[in-house]
Design an enzyme around this catalytic site. Structure first.
Site, mmCIF file in Angstrom:
data_model
loop_
_atom_site.group_PDB
_atom_site.id
_atom_site.type_symbol
_atom_site.label_atom_id
_atom_site.label_comp_id
_atom_site.label_asym_id
_atom_site.label_seq_id
_atom_site.Cartn_x
_atom_site.Cartn_y
_atom_site.Cartn_z
ATOM 1 N N GLU A 129 0.816 -1.203 0.000
ATOM 2 C CA GLU A 129 0.000 0.000 0.000
ATOM 3 C C GLU A 129 0.856 1.261 0.000
ATOM 4 O OE1 GLU A 129 -1.497 1.353 4.109
ATOM 5 O OE2 GLU A 129 -1.660 -0.842 4.168
ATOM 6 N N ARG A 140 -2.404 11.018 7.068
ATOM 7 C CA ARG A 140 -2.266 10.341 5.774
ATOM 8 C C ARG A 140 -3.544 10.383 4.956
ATOM 9 N NH1 ARG A 140 -0.549 4.545 6.716
ATOM 10 N NH2 ARG A 140 -0.260 4.489 4.477
ATOM 11 N N ARG A 144 -5.531 5.719 -1.078
ATOM 12 C CA ARG A 144 -4.394 4.808 -1.217
ATOM 13 C C ARG A 144 -4.319 4.229 -2.627
ATOM 14 N NH1 ARG A 144 -4.150 6.702 3.148
ATOM 15 N NH2 ARG A 144 -3.741 5.718 5.155
ATOM 16 N N HIS A 159 -10.087 4.576 2.012
ATOM 17 C CA HIS A 159 -9.372 3.701 2.949
ATOM 18 C C HIS A 159 -9.860 2.255 2.870
ATOM 19 C CE1 HIS A 159 -7.371 2.483 6.764
ATOM 20 N NE2 HIS A 159 -6.462 3.311 6.279
#
Length: 170
Positions: A129, A140, A144, A159
Site C-alpha cells: 500500500e 495520511r 491509497r 481507505h
C-alpha cells in the site's frame, strides 16, 4: 519399551518439532499476518518502511497490454478507472512507485493484508500500500494505491472500502 526409551523418543520428537517450526519461520512462510506483529516489525525497523521496487512487469495474459492492445484486468469483477482520471496526487504516487520512491510517509510500501478480501485473494506479502496525499488532511488521509506482485494497481479513495483497478492504457 522402557520409560527411559519413551523419554528419549519424546525429547527427540520435541526437538524435531522445534527445528521444523524454526525452519518454517525462517523460510518466510510463517511470517505473521497479525496487524500487531506487522506493526512491531515495522517499528523495529525504525522510521523507514521497506522501499519496494517498481511493480514487476506482468506475465502475458495477466494485466499487461496484449499485442492487439487490449488490457486484461486482474479481476473483471472490480470496476476499472483510467489512470488519467485519478486525482493528480494519485498520479504523483504512481510515479513514485514506478521510480521506487522516495515516499513521503514511512508506512508507504508496507504489506497490504487484504483482510476484507476486496482484492483478488493472493498469498501474504503480495500486495503493498501507498499513501495518496489528501489536500487539507492533517494525517495520511484515506486515499491509497495498492500494488500487486504482478504489476497490477488499485485505487481506493476511501481507505479500502472500495477499490478500482487502474487501467494503464488511458
Amino acid at each position: 519399551m522402557t520409560s527411559r526409551n519413551r523419554l528419549l523418543v519424546f525429547v527427540a520428537v520435541v526437538i524435531l518439532a522445534i527445528a521444523a517450526a524454526a525452519g518454517y519461520l525462517l523460510s518466510g512462510k510463517g511470517s505473521s499476518s497479525h496487524p500487531k506483529a506487522a506493526a512491531t516489525s515495522t517499528a523495529t525497523a525504525g522510521s523507514t518502511a521497506p522501499k519496494p521496487s517498481a511493480p514487476k512487469s506482468s506475465p502475458p495474459g495477466s494485466n499487461t497490454p496484449a499485442p492487439s492492445g487490449t488490457w486484461v484486468p486482474a479481476d473483471p469483477e472490480l470496476a476499472d478507472v483510467c489512470r488519467t482520471k485519478l486525482p493528480s496526487q494519485a498520479q504523483d504516487t504512481l510515479g513514485l512507485i514506478a521510480k521506487g520512491g522516495p515516499y513521503p510517509y514511512n508506512r508507504d510500501g508496507i504489506v497490504f493484508e487484504n483482510r476484507e478480501s476486496r482484492l483478488p485473494r493472493k498469498a501474504g506479502g503480495y500486495y503493498h500500500e501507498f499513501t495518496v496525499v489528501t489536500p487539507g488532511s492533517n494525517d495520511r488521509g484515506t486515499r491509497r494505491v495498492v500494488t500487486g506482485g504482478a504489476g497490477e494497481q488499485y485505487w481506493s479513495p476511501d481507505h479500502y472500502v472500495t477499490f478500482q483497478e487502474i487501467d494503464p492504457r488511458c
